[in-house]
Structures are given as structure tokens and as C-alpha cells.
Write an enzyme that holds these catalytic residues in place. Structure first.
Site, short mmCIF file in Angstrom:
data_model
loop_
_atom_site.label_atom_id
_atom_site.label_comp_id
_atom_site.label_asym_id
_atom_site.label_seq_id
_atom_site.Cartn_x
_atom_site.Cartn_y
_atom_site.Cartn_z
N HIS A 260 -3.70 -5.37 0.00
CA HIS A 260 -3.47 -5.85 1.37
C HIS A 260 -3.47 -7.37 1.44
O HIS A 260 -4.52 -7.99 1.59
CB HIS A 260 -4.54 -5.29 2.31
CG HIS A 260 -4.43 -3.83 2.55
ND1 HIS A 260 -3.80 -3.29 3.66
CD2 HIS A 260 -4.84 -2.77 1.82
CE1 HIS A 260 -3.84 -1.96 3.60
NE2 HIS A 260 -4.46 -1.63 2.48
N GLU B 181 -2.64 -9.21 3.80
CA GLU B 181 -3.02 -9.74 5.12
C GLU B 181 -4.52 -9.98 5.22
O GLU B 181 -5.01 -10.58 6.17
CB GLU B 181 -2.56 -8.79 6.24
CG GLU B 181 -3.45 -7.59 6.50
CD GLU B 181 -3.36 -6.55 5.39
OE1 GLU B 181 -4.29 -5.73 5.27
OE2 GLU B 181 -2.37 -6.55 4.63
N CYS C 153 0.83 -1.21 0.00
CA CYS C 153 0.00 0.00 0.00
C CYS C 153 0.87 1.27 0.00
O CYS C 153 1.52 1.58 -0.98
CB CYS C 153 -0.97 -0.05 1.17
SG CYS C 153 -2.38 1.08 0.98
#
Length: 382
Positions: free
Chosen positions: A353, A355, A263
Site C-alpha cells: 500500500h 498510500e 494489492c
């Protein structure tokens, strides 16, 4: 209670559009940039993501709050809500999840975050999509009773999101360590530009000890931790203001320490490699954004939250001070740059992202790619 005396809330856009609804959470005034997210789930993760600092989030999903709030799913280390405000169509009156410990409205009131419900979020989202993200203000309770002209004046007086260095406002003040689970295999220094708590958890599950450091920490200080790799996190604000972090990143690349960014970290690495950044019209915010990997041809459905992007073309190769590099990923919706990497493999990053908090797990193997990189190029390898 008559309609005229019922508490109200107003969402005011700098272009003069106003939307009247009902207040929930705290009362008062909150200013920020109005943005929308298309995510159908994960509002707690969204609201506690430091990348949303100073943003008033409009939820495209029609009902918010049905799963309540718990003490496990927050993405900020302290559980802090970072959004400047929340606008929803229908605030669920009942919490229906066994993990819920309180309601969304209760948590927002506790943390002093303002919300507005009962507004036509479809119209707001369509307006932001057509005209772009815009400065906005949420006014509730007595603050909402001021003349509209006065509210618009207050909104327009706030600084533009472009040019704001917000990462410094959300970064940790002091280093802290997240230990590895089980046997420790590697040490990673993670620059906190607004890091989400899920990221060190993914590292820990893979045997990585994560030392989280403030934004701008010097290479000399990083060396003291003897890292096998360096990670640059997500975060808010304009990457064009992050000159100090770009300089540090160049130092790390020169040192040949394996580097991974997501990001905001993607924009930092891109700038370190010589690319420019720009502000998107309305940004990418959601958990169903399609991204193509130009190296493998694989398409991932990704979780994203960014209002700025790197300049470049899908699959483009370009020269840098550190050797050739490639735009490795792009968005299939608009060709926006979604990843860059040195062709040497020593540094890579993505705009989304991996995660996946909240969101799909397609991009999760990027963490394993970082382990492979460290296993082959750690400066601590014997």
C-alpha cells in the site's frame, strides 16, 4: 458483580480453540476469518479498510484504543468499519489524543461491530502463525453463553474465505469523482475493488482527477471518461473469483492505456498476464514488511494487508500475451511476489500500500511513477 454473572465474550476458532474475554462495542455474534496484524498503530485505518471485510482482526500490539476515534482518518468513503470483529489484549480506558472525538468502543457500538478484550493475543497470534488463518466467530453477551460445542458448530458452518467474491460487496454502486487539487493535469479511472480513501487523495494532490467506478465496469464505459490512466485498487476476497475484472484488465492493456494496480489490483494484473494465485498460510498484515525492488535493488518498508498472492519467483521474467513481463518486487521475509510489470512499462502493480495509511512512506513515489507513465503514454496526448 460476580464472575459468573459478568458479561463475557468468546473468540471461537474452527479448529476448536476458544478464548474467553470481556465484551466491548456491540453485542451479539459475528463470523469471519481470524487474522492478525502486527501494526503498532493505525487501528482506525485498519478497521475501515474494505480489504478487511469479513475478517476478525487480532491486534498484536498490546494496547489498542489510546488515540480514540476521529472523523478524518477512516479509509472507507463513508467511515464504515469493515472488519467483522476486533480482538485486543488491553483496551485503553482513556483516550489521549487531541484529535479524538469519541472512544473506539463507542464507535464500534454505534456501527454494530463486536469486540473482545482481555484475551492473550500473543497466544492467538502464535496459533494463527503456526496453523494459519482460520474461520472464526466472536460471540458476546448472551450469545456467548451457548455451549462451546454449539459455537464451534456455528463457526464451522460459514463459507471458506477461499472462493469468495467479496470485492463486489464493497465496491461502489455508482461512479463518483474526486477532483484534482489546483490545476487538473490528468484524469484517472479507478476501479473500486475496495478502494481506500487515501489513494484518491494522493492522486488529487498531484493534480489528478479520479473517477471511481464499480468493479467490472466495461472498457466501453471507461472510454467515455477519456482517462489518461487506469488504476485498480486494493480489496477483499479471493482473486481467483475475479474473472470479469481480469477480462476487463486485458482489454485495458490491449488498448495501451497506462495501468497501475495495488494489492488486489496486483493480483488482477498478474492473472491478466497469465499468473496463478494462491492463499497464503496466514497472510501479510502489518506496516513493517520489507520488500525488494529487483529492478533497482532498493528495499522499501511497506504497509500490507493480503491473504492471497501471485505465484512466481523473485525477479522472474515470463512471457505474456502482451509481451515480456517481470516479477519486479518480492518480500524479503518469504519471497512472496510483491509486484509485476510489463517490460514495456505500460502496466505495473505492487502488492503493498503506497498510500501508507497507516504506515511508512517508502513506497509513495509509486504515484509519481504513474504520473511519468501517463505523461509519456496517455491516449489523450497530442
Amino acid at each position: 458483580m460476580s464472575t459468573s454473572t459478568r458479561p463475557r465474550a468468546v473468540l471461537v476458532l474452527a479448529d476448536g480453540r476458544t478464548f474467553v474475554g470481556r465484551p466491548f462495542g456491540a453485542r451479539g455474534t459475528s463470523l469471519g476469518e481470524a487474522v492478525f496484524t502486527t501494526a503498532m498503530t493505525g487501528y482506525q485505518e485498519t478497521m475501515t479498510d474494505p480489504s478487511y471485510h469479513r475478517q476478525i482482526v487480532v491486534a498484536a500490539a498490546p494496547q489498542i484504543g489510546n488515540t480514540g476515534w476521529n472523523d478524518e482518518d477512516s479509509e472507507s468513503v463513508s467511515g464504515k468499519i469493515w472488519v467483522a470483529g476486533l480482538a485486543v489484549r488491553d483496551l485503553s480506558k482513556r483516550v489521549s489524543n487531541w484529535r479524538a472525538e469519541r472512544t473506539l468502543a463507542e464507535e464500534m457500538e454505534k456501527q454494530g461491530v463486536i469486540g473482545i478484550e482481555g484475551v492473550d493475543t500473543r497466544t492467538i497470534v502464535r496459533h494463527l502463525r503456526n496453523f494459519g488463518s482460520v474461520a472464526a466467530g466472536l460471540f458476546s453477551g448472551e450469545d456467548a453463553d451457548q455451549p462451546v460445542e454449539k459455537l464451534i458448530e456455528i463457526v464451522r458452518a460459514q463459507p471458506s474465505m477461499a472462493g469468495l467474491d467479496l470485492a463486489a460487496e464493497v465496491s461502489t454502486d455508482e461512479p463518483y469523482t474526486i477532483p484534482a487539487e489546483g490545476e487538473k493535469k490528468y484524469t484517472v479511472v479507478a476501479y473500486d475493488m475496495g478502494i481506500k480513501s487515501a489513494t484518491p487523495r494522493h492522486f488529487a494532490q498531484r493534480g489528478i482527477e479520479t473517477v471511481v467506478v464499480p468493479a467490472g465496469t466495461s472498457l466501453e464505459k471507461v472510454r467515455e471518461y477519456q482517462p489518461d490512466g487506469v488504476f485498480i485498487s486494493n480489496g477483499p476476497g479471493d482473486p481467483g473469483t475475479a474473472d470479469e475484472m481480469v477480462a476487463v484488465t486485458r482489454d485495458i492493456i490491449e488498448e495501451k492505456i497506462p495501468l497501475f494496480g495495488i494489492c488486489f489490483g496486483n493480483q488482477i494484473l498478474g492473472r491478466a498476464l497469465g499468473l496463478d494465485t494462491y492463499k497464503l498460510k496466514f497472510g501479510h498484515r502489518g506496516i513493517n514488511v520489507p520488500v525488494i525492488n529487483h529492478v533497482t535493488g532498493k528495499i522499501d518498508i511497506t504497509s500490507q494487508n493480503h491473504g492471497f498472492a501471485l505465484s512466481g519467483k523473485p525477479g522472474e521474467q515470463f512471457d505474456t500475451d502482451f509481451g515480456p513481463a517481470t516479477v519486479t518486487h518480492s518480500c524479503l521475509n518469504d519471497d512472496c511476489v510483491e509486484g509485476v510489470a510489463l517490460d514495456s512499462g505500460l502496466a505495473y502493480s505492487v502488492q503493498y500500500h503506497p498510500e501508507s495509511a497507516a504506515g511508512p512512506h517508502d513506497a509513495n513515489p509509486l504515484f509519481d511513477q504513474f504520473i511519468d507513465l501517463m505523461s509519456n503514454h496517455s491516449p489523450n496526448a497530442k
